[in-house]
Scaffold this motif. Structure first.
Motif: not given
Length: 343
Positions: A231-232, A298-300, A313-315, A322-324
């Motif tokens: 949905s996003h 990298l920011p994530l 990878v799972k993260y 949503v941003l990720n």
């Protein structure tokens, strides 16, 4: 019109009109066979549903703008009722024909390869098997028959021996771990709630037993609701790339080797690192994607120093933030374009 049971042929008339003898007849949209089978009716509802699936797929790729939630709503409103029309008369011997229609539809809108399992697609879409839906409707109807004794229903239920339809439903309830007599002591709404919850629990348990460990790792909610990112992520190209990464079917040497027969240990990435081109390698270390990784990945992960590569990878592929997942979806699409350009 009457049924014909070969090889015996009858000559019957009614008011001077000869009665036609047939193998099957259609009444109120339900196909009845002379042998009391259900195969002819199943073929009819399958053909009807296939036409609707084609129309929904056409809408999905044109005016639907590739938005999966809209396609799923249309599918639930149109195709599922077609597949289950008349199912209250009893289950089919085999639901494979109807399950293939649902799986084909999901594979088309998600754009995945045949290596992605049907259960993974159902979990992403928040759908259950057609067989489970069928039993839900059959049991609901069985409950209404027993709890609302009107018309000829009391005479029907008092038949000896018990009608086969009642016996089949009672056996299914017993297989679900539900006592039919105790269930009938409840009011209709509570009885339906218990049956629905039990079927949902069993469906989820069966799904978990069939899913890959990789997909279990990226799944954040263990229920039968659609994945949050559907949905996003509104752009279909980003959503498609993220789906392929989540289902471990991302275009790569690893995937291509599954079809070409290349041994797993030889499915190297073209970046020259000597590593297998897995989704972990693409997301975290491939030299070909260094620039988009610096801006989008990298920011994530810069603050996730205590996580292993597998955990990262799972993260990144979870649908919790949503941003990720929007950033990861963009990265996956860029990686896909670069993969195609280097073919």
């Amino acid at each position: 019109m009457c049924f014909k049971n070969k090889p015996r042929i009858f000559t019957w008339t009614l008011d001077g009109h000869k009665l036609e003898q047939v193998n099957q007849i259609k009444y109120l949209g339900v196909v009845f066979q002379q042998n009391a089978g259900r195969a002819a009716h199943m073929r009819m509802v399958a053909d009807s549903a296939k036409c609707s699936v084609v129309a929904i797929n056409r809408f999905f790729r044109t005016r639907g703008a590739g938005f999966i939630p809209a396609a799923l709503k249309l599918y639930s409103a149109k195709v599922i009722p077609q597949l289950l029309y008349g199912i209250q008369l009893g289950p089919y011997a085999n639901f494979d024909m109807l399950e293939r229609i649902q799986s084909g539809f999901l594979r088309a809108i998600f754009g995945t390869t045949r290596c992605t399992s049907n259960v993974t697609l159902r979990m992403e879409a928040g759908l259950i098997k057609i067989e489970s839906r069928a039993w839900l409707l059959i049991i609901y109807f069985w409950l209404r028959v027993h709890l609302r004794l009107v018309g000829l229903i009391p005479q029907f239920l008092s038949l000896n021996p018990q009608p086969q339809w009642c016996t089949v439903v009672s056996k299914k309830l017993a297989a679900l771990g539900i006592d039919p007599e105790q269930l009938l002591e409840l009011d209709l709404s509570n009885a339906k709630r218990i049956v629905k919850q039990r079927l949902a629990d069993i469906e989820l348990q069966n799904n978990q037993a069939s899913l890959t460990e990789f997909y279990k790792g990226v799944r954040t909610r263990w229920d039968l609701s659609p994945a949050n990112y559907l949905s996003h992520i509104t752009l279909s190209k980003f959503r498609w790339a993220f789906t392929r990464a989540r289902t471990n079917s991302f275009p790569s040497a690893l995937l291509a080797g599954r079809y070409s027969g290349v041994p797993l240990e030889e499915r190297y990435c073209r970046c020259g690192s000597g590593e297998i081109e897995s989704i972990e390698h693409i997301l975290l270390s491939c030299k070909l994607h260094r620039q988009p990784r610096e801006h989008l990945i990298l920011p994530l992960v810069c603050k996730q120093t205590d996580r292993s590569a597998e955990q990262l990878v799972k993260y990144l592929l979870s649908d919790k933030n949503v941003l990720n997942f929007n950033s990861v979806a963009k990265f996956c699409y860029i990686a896909f374009k670069m993969y195609n350009e280097n073919l």
